[in-house]
Write a protein that holds these residues in place. Structure first.
Motif, mmCIF file in Angstrom:
data_model
loop_
_atom_site.group_PDB
_atom_site.id
_atom_site.type_symbol
_atom_site.label_atom_id
_atom_site.label_comp_id
_atom_site.label_asym_id
_atom_site.label_seq_id
_atom_site.Cartn_x
_atom_site.Cartn_y
_atom_site.Cartn_z
ATOM 1 N N THR A 128 -37.174 0.159 42.565
ATOM 2 C CA THR A 128 -37.382 -1.218 42.985
ATOM 3 C C THR A 128 -38.013 -1.267 44.365
ATOM 4 O O THR A 128 -37.952 -0.299 45.126
ATOM 5 N N VAL A 131 -33.907 1.091 35.286
ATOM 6 C CA VAL A 131 -34.289 -0.263 35.668
ATOM 7 C C VAL A 131 -35.491 -0.157 36.594
ATOM 8 O O VAL A 131 -35.453 0.570 37.594
ATOM 9 N N ALA A 162 -37.729 -2.782 38.705
ATOM 10 C CA ALA A 162 -37.544 -4.190 39.043
ATOM 11 C C ALA A 162 -38.365 -4.615 40.243
ATOM 12 O O ALA A 162 -38.623 -3.833 41.163
ATOM 13 N N HIS A 201 -35.187 -1.205 31.416
ATOM 14 C CA HIS A 201 -35.236 -2.640 31.697
ATOM 15 C C HIS A 201 -36.332 -2.894 32.728
ATOM 16 O O HIS A 201 -36.228 -2.457 33.878
ATOM 17 N N ASP A 230 -37.687 -5.555 34.829
ATOM 18 C CA ASP A 230 -37.114 -6.825 35.271
ATOM 19 C C ASP A 230 -37.940 -7.422 36.409
ATOM 20 O O ASP A 230 -37.943 -6.896 37.523
ATOM 21 N N GLY A 231 -38.649 -8.485 36.121
ATOM 22 C CA GLY A 231 -39.401 -9.174 37.160
ATOM 23 C C GLY A 231 -40.614 -8.415 37.651
ATOM 24 O O GLY A 231 -41.039 -8.622 38.790
ATOM 25 N N HIS A 254 -36.334 -3.443 27.250
ATOM 26 C CA HIS A 254 -36.142 -4.873 27.440
ATOM 27 C C HIS A 254 -36.962 -5.327 28.639
ATOM 28 O O HIS A 254 -36.941 -4.683 29.698
ATOM 29 N N THR A 260 -37.886 -8.587 31.125
ATOM 30 C CA THR A 260 -37.466 -9.903 31.594
ATOM 31 C C THR A 260 -38.501 -10.445 32.568
ATOM 32 O O THR A 260 -38.790 -9.816 33.593
ATOM 33 N N THR A 300 -39.205 -13.786 34.876
ATOM 34 C CA THR A 300 -38.487 -14.951 35.374
ATOM 35 C C THR A 300 -39.453 -16.087 35.689
ATOM 36 O O THR A 300 -40.615 -15.861 36.040
ATOM 37 N N PRO A 357 -31.026 -7.175 25.180
ATOM 38 C CA PRO A 357 -30.730 -7.858 26.448
ATOM 39 C C PRO A 357 -29.342 -7.526 26.982
ATOM 40 O O PRO A 357 -29.164 -7.286 28.187
ATOM 41 N N GLY A 395 -29.185 -4.406 29.532
ATOM 42 C CA GLY A 395 -28.786 -5.090 30.756
ATOM 43 C C GLY A 395 -27.512 -4.531 31.354
ATOM 44 O O GLY A 395 -27.358 -4.460 32.568
#
Length: 432
Positions: A230, A269, A271, A301, A303-304, A323, A325, A327, A419, A423
């Motif tokens: 991240t 993850v 992100a 994941h 994410d964003g 997965h 995501t 936003t 999810p 998650g």
């Protein structure tokens, strides 16, 4: 906490990272927990399990198991690890840039003077930069490169201890080696202290940065598992702008390039990042990359993230059970980038999109290359990603049929469960 289950007269439970055995008397006794440094990639778990598989430093002797708590200790352990199977255990968070950007500055470098010298109103947009401040910026960048790059030797496992282990500000280089494992770490992307201004990049110029968080370059049999990658403390939204352009200080989170092969990235993850995961970094690299760049991505994941999740050139990439995501209000370009001679199989993934993002945007066509995209779900509904892309972008038609069938998979989950499943279980701190 996992609900205790009875096995004869013993009940086993997990509390945090500690295994406890409760005997019939109710007395709690510590039980040994599996040593993550000794674990190897399971058979059939993606491309990295092909052939000899990926074992990292699992065979390390006692003299080649290191526990580190600082950046200097970490780099010293990497040096000591060369030549023998080794396990490097990271305890707590280590920081490659704890002394700040000023510690890398070449004498005489002055950012305010740099801005004054190369302001487009002064320098223009037609000529590459020359002059003292550009030379000093480049020298400062060289200092940072020497300070934050860490080269991982063959037959090495790098693993975080417990739930709070991490690396900040570093670029892990898995370059020209075989058999490496990286697990259970929160890795904050390095912040380029000295991005280069290129007035000739586009119509209005651009700031260009270096340093990916993790680079797999010309290496084979690499397993990247249960990490969180991240921008961390420095998302792009916090970066300033100069000359009307964002002062970009991030590059990629995970890049797999230049003949890299047989890589599995699982349960990570990724992100809050822009250019996230690139597989193959140049259309002209076919001599290195053709018939390589075989990568499996599963149960990750995203994410964003904005784009490159992943962008693929040349490789046979199996992306299943991930997965994604997106936003509301975030910048979003695409997820799967279809590049030159790529053969992407994207199956049984799930996507959570806001109303402002159409499903056709998930795929991005860069070059003519067929892909297989089946069994994917968007906002809980089965969706033919190729069909919705082609309907949304009639001038950028994608062809179905990657021409190969992945065989190296373990359990494949129903995408509607992802999810919750991904998650809860992806990322650092979830191996305990």
């Amino acid at each position: 906490m996992r609900t205790p289950t009875c096995h004869g007269r013993v009940i086993t439970t997990l509390v945090g990272c500690t295994a406890l055995v409760l005997a019939a008397t109710g007395t709690a006794q510590a039980a040994s927990h599996p040593d993550l440094g000794r674990q190897t990639l399971a058979a059939h778990d993606g491309w990295a399990s092909e052939g000899t598989g990926t074992t990292g430093g699992s065979a390390a002797d006692a003299d080649h198991v290191f526990t580190v708590t600082t950046w200097d200790e970490f780099r010293a352990a990497l040096t000591a690890a060369a030549g023998a199977p080794s396990v490097i255990k990271v305890k707590g968070t280590i920081d490659a840039t704890s002394q700040g950007c000023a510690s890398f500055e070449a004498p005489g470098y002055d950012f305010d003077q740099y801005l004054a010298d190369y302001d487009p109103a002064v320098w223009g947009l037609d000529a590459p930069l020359t002059g003292e401040q550009e030379e000093l910026r480049a020298a400062s960048a060289d200092n940072q490169k020497l300070g934050i790059m860490a080269f991982v030797p063959a037959d090495t496992t790098i693993v975080g201890v417990g739930r709070d282990a991490g690396i900040r500000g570093a670029s892990l280089q898995i370059k020209g080696v075989e058999n490496v494992i990286v697990r259970n770490l929160t890795i904050e992307a390095p912040l380029d202290c000295f991005p280069a201004w290129d007035p000739t990049d586009g119509e209005t110029g651009a700031w260009n940065s270096e340093y990916d968080a993790v680079v797999v370059y010309g290496s084979r049999h690499v397993w990247v598992d249960h990490n969180t990658l991240t921008d961390g403390r420095y998302p792009d939204s916090t970066l300033p702008s100069y000359f009307g352009e964002i002062y970009q200080q991030h590059d990629g989170l995970l890049d797999i390039v230049r003949g890299a092969d047989l890589v599995t990235a699982s349960w990570n993850v990724l992100a809050d990042h822009d250019k996230t995961l690139m597989i193959g970094n140049s259309d002209s690299a076919g001599a290195d990359d053709r018939d390589k760049l075989r990568v499996t991505l599963h149960h990750n994941h995203f994410d964003g993230v904005v784009e490159r999740a992943p962008r693929v050139r040349f490789g046979k990439v199996d992306a299943y059970n991930n997965h994604f995501t997106v936003t509301a209000g975030q910048k979003y370009g695409y997820s799967f980038g279809i590049g030159i001679e790529s053969r992407l199989v994207a199956e049984k993934n799930s996507f959570t999109l806001p109303a402002s993002v159409q499903a056709g945007t998930i795929l991005k066509k860069w070059k003519e290359a067929p892909l297989t995209a089946s069994g994917n779900y968007v906002n809980g509904a089965a969706t033919d990603l190729v069909a919705v892309h082609n309907a949304q972008y009639p001038a950028e038609q994608l062809a179905s049929g990657a021409g190969w069938t992945p065989e190296l998979r373990t359990k494949v989950n129903d995408p509607r469960a992802l999810p919750g499943l991904v998650g809860r279980n992806a990322g650092a701190g979830n191996l305990c």
